[in-house]
Design an enzyme around this catalytic site. Sequence first.
Site, short mmCIF file in Angstrom:
data_model
loop_
_atom_site.label_atom_id
_atom_site.label_comp_id
_atom_site.label_asym_id
_atom_site.label_seq_id
_atom_site.Cartn_x
_atom_site.Cartn_y
_atom_site.Cartn_z
N SER A 203 35.28 24.26 58.46
CA SER A 203 35.91 25.45 57.88
C SER A 203 36.47 26.43 58.91
O SER A 203 37.34 27.23 58.56
CB SER A 203 34.91 26.17 56.98
OG SER A 203 33.78 26.57 57.71
N HIS A 231 35.43 22.54 51.25
CA HIS A 231 36.80 22.95 51.58
C HIS A 231 37.81 21.83 51.30
O HIS A 231 38.82 21.72 51.99
CB HIS A 231 36.89 23.42 53.03
CG HIS A 231 36.17 24.71 53.25
ND1 HIS A 231 36.74 25.93 52.96
CD2 HIS A 231 34.92 24.96 53.67
CE1 HIS A 231 35.87 26.90 53.22
NE2 HIS A 231 34.75 26.33 53.65
N LYS A 260 34.83 27.86 45.24
CA LYS A 260 36.09 27.90 45.99
C LYS A 260 37.21 27.41 45.06
O LYS A 260 37.60 28.15 44.16
CB LYS A 260 35.94 27.09 47.28
CG LYS A 260 34.82 27.65 48.21
CD LYS A 260 34.84 27.02 49.58
CE LYS A 260 33.53 27.17 50.35
NZ LYS A 260 33.12 28.55 50.62
#
Length: 414
Positions: A203, A231, A260
């Site tokens: 990340s 991610h 996310k």
Amino acid sequence: MTERDAFLQDIENELRQIRAASLWKNERVIASAQGARVRVRGGGDSDGDGGGDSDGDGEREVLNLCANNYLGLAADAELIRAAAAALEDHGLGMASVRFICGTSDLHRALEEALAEFLGGEDAVLYPSCFDANGGLFEPLLSEQDAVISDALNHASIIDGIRLCKARRFRYANRDLDALESCLREARDGGARRIIVATDGVFSMDGTFAPLAEMRVLADRFGAWLMVDDCHATGFVGARGAGTPSLAGVRVELLTGTLGKALGGAAGGYVVAASPVADLLRQRSRPYLFSNALPPAVVAAALAAVSRVAAADDLRRRLDDNAALWRDLLSRAGFSLLEGGHPIVPVMLMDAGKATALAAALWERGVYVTAFSFPVVPRGEARIRTQLSAALDRDDLIFAAEQFRDAAGSLGIFS
Ligand SMILES: Cc1ncc(COP(=O)(O)O)c(C=O)c1O
């Protein structure tokens, strides 16, 4: 001074040291939904000259380039409607852990949908991915086993590994030779089970783990592969199925977040074979001993999973935004870490420069965050920008102009 007072004074000293080392994290207070633009309370306008739109109530609007809102679903109307309906039908929450009376039809439906979407037999929900990673290793590994972890793995993987009794190995970030040495040492040392643990995307850098090569190595040494795809899930690979799908490999253990791209609310999960999921339900401590996710959050995630599987439009927009942003910043003279991920680190190399640039951009209505040691290696200070499908071309052109002008006024390129 009493021992009780000394305790508090020690804490105050520690806080002073954090500030003195410039490691203090300030939290800006956002008074709107998460999105391309956010309204920030107080504004934090250090020179008092405004900048951005101010409504006179001490709030200002800024362009947000630092959220994990990759697909722009954090304020999506369809997801909000699903959450609101679940709030009506199912109430605020279960007031129970899952195994007592905390499993609703929505929890099971989301676990089934995640397993289907991500190509596993079953999924287990957790309060967060931090908990999923924290509770994954201990039920699966004992003193007889080994766990091999990338040096840049997320803190939750590191903590989860600390909580298990297996022999621990760490290899340099994405270094396949170092991984092979660890695998050999673990096997030669008589390990019964071996898990290789990695982030799918790192990340701080936006770089991908070399999963195809890691799969070959893991198979050679009879190891399982664990990937944290926080991610990537939702926007990397075909239908957004993440880094294993992109690399064309299967992994035994996949963890991820609902916080996310899958709507941005909260929650985490492990996707695995049914016996693994069953064992986690019996033995994984953050699953067993923490309240079930609120039904509204679960319903929103359920809507997100079906939206995301068909969201080629959003993925295309995100990819186009990332490509345009990289092009605009490179042409403006910034040095970027190469790659195609919507995490685009702007390398300043100097903590003072990174902090000053982030502050100057804030004054110009662009919200970004500077990262320096110890979050990233010494001498590699950066501003980590993150793209979202919620941003449009004009937003990025505006932001790039602000980057160029702010850097110019600070003498960053001289
Ligand atoms: C790679 C990675 N793993 C795990 C987590 C934790 O996820 P959650 O916010 O769901 O606890 C994060 C969140 O920052 C992350 O970036």
